[in-house]
Design a protein around this motif. Structure first.
Motif, PDB file in Angstrom:
ATOM      1  N   CYS A 165     -36.771  52.792 -79.866  1.00 52.04           N
ATOM      2  CA  CYS A 165     -36.778  52.067 -78.637  1.00 52.04           C
ATOM      3  C   CYS A 165     -34.743  52.196 -77.485  1.00 52.04           C
ATOM      4  O   CYS A 165     -34.980  52.109 -76.480  1.00 52.04           O
ATOM      5  CB  CYS A 165     -37.382  51.298 -77.758  1.00 52.04           C
ATOM      6  N   HIS A 207     -36.769  46.491 -83.469  1.00 53.06           N
ATOM      7  CA  HIS A 207     -37.730  45.547 -83.376  1.00 53.06           C
ATOM      8  C   HIS A 207     -39.449  45.706 -84.026  1.00 53.06           C
ATOM      9  O   HIS A 207     -39.502  46.533 -84.326  1.00 53.06           O
ATOM     10  CB  HIS A 207     -38.333  45.826 -81.969  1.00 53.06           C
ATOM     11  N   CYS A 240     -41.732  48.466 -83.253  1.00 53.20           N
ATOM     12  CA  CYS A 240     -40.967  50.023 -83.219  1.00 53.20           C
ATOM     13  C   CYS A 240     -40.785  50.471 -84.594  1.00 53.20           C
ATOM     14  O   CYS A 240     -40.706  51.359 -84.479  1.00 53.20           O
ATOM     15  CB  CYS A 240     -39.758  49.580 -82.259  1.00 53.20           C
TER      16      CYS A 240
HETATM   17 ZN   LIG Z   1     -38.057  48.780 -80.575  1.00 45.95          ZN
END
Ligand SMILES: [Zn+2]
Ligand SMILES: [Zn+2]
Ligand SMILES: [Zn+2]
Ligand SMILES: [Zn+2]
Ligand SMILES: [Zn+2]
Ligand SMILES: [Zn+2]
Length: 211
Positions: free
Chosen positions: A101, A118, A121
């Motif tokens: 992201c 993350h 993610c």
């Molecule tokens: Zn992310």
């Protein structure tokens, strides 16, 4: 024999930056050794900060960013490569960028395939399910869950339906692929690898049963 993991299999590791707070001490206890500042190496007379098993002058216990230098004993610190930073500098200059992201990863960071994500993610490219601590499979640098990787990227035996894996002997016939041991006459089950055969309704047959 232990099963070899399929091509590109891996798993991620999770890490988080170490955050903490220094303790401001008013003075050395009577009889204790005079503390030495971990930064300027001078003996400290008066107030000093303790953190991570070390001591600092209060004004030297500060953010390592040269243009910041905020004192950290009352705001807490983030440790990165043995240096201490304020939260603001960590988030703007040091937190890794998530490869999915592109936003900064400020807390838990998933490290996999040489990149940072993350935890929420890093998911299967096809179905989006999260891997957590389970294995993933790589294809062209993109991660997939085992079920989708098998479905999308493996060659399957037309007879038994199971994947033909690297190292398996296999036969290509009538635009289909077979494990060598699965390439049999549809009637008598005689193995036809390297034998002459005839195709009937897309099924291999030995010469005597094809008539
Ligand atoms: Zn992310
Ligand atoms: Zn100092
Ligand atoms: Zn700072
Ligand atoms: Zn998937
Ligand atoms: Zn098979
Ligand atoms: Zn036969």
């Amino acid at each position: 024999m232990p099963q070899q993991p399929p091509k590109g299999a891996g798993s991620g590791t999770q890490s988080a930056p170490r955050r903490g707070k220094g303790v401001l001490n008013q003075q050395v206890a009577a009889g204790a050794r005079v503390p030495v500042c971990a930064s300027c190496k001078a003996q400290i007379r008066g107030k000093f900060v303790t953190a991570l098993g070390q001591t600092w002058c209060p004004n030297h216990f500060s953010c390592a960013m040269p243009d910041c230098k905020r004192e950290l004993h009352d705001i807490g610190f983030v440790e990165e490569k043995k240096q201490l930073y304020c939260e603001g500098c960590f988030e703007t200059h040091l937190a890794p960028n998530c490869s999915r992201c592109s936003k900064r990863v400020k807390g838990d960071c998933l490290n996999a395939i040489g990149k940072q994500f993350h935890p929420e993610c890093f998911s299967c490219t096809y179905c989006g399910s999260l891997f957590g601590n389970s294995h993933f499979y790589l294809e062209d640098g993109l991660p997939y869950c085992e079920a989708d990787w098998n479905e999308l990227f493996t060659t399957k035996c037309y007879a038994c339906g199971y994947p033909i894996e690297a190292g398996d002997r296999w036969v290509e016939a009538m635009n289909n692929n077979y494990h060598s041991q699965c390439f049999n006459c549809s009637v008598c089950k005689k193995n036809l690898e390297g034998q002459s055969f005839l195709g009937k309704s897309g099924r291999p047959m030995c010469k005597s049963h094809a008539r």
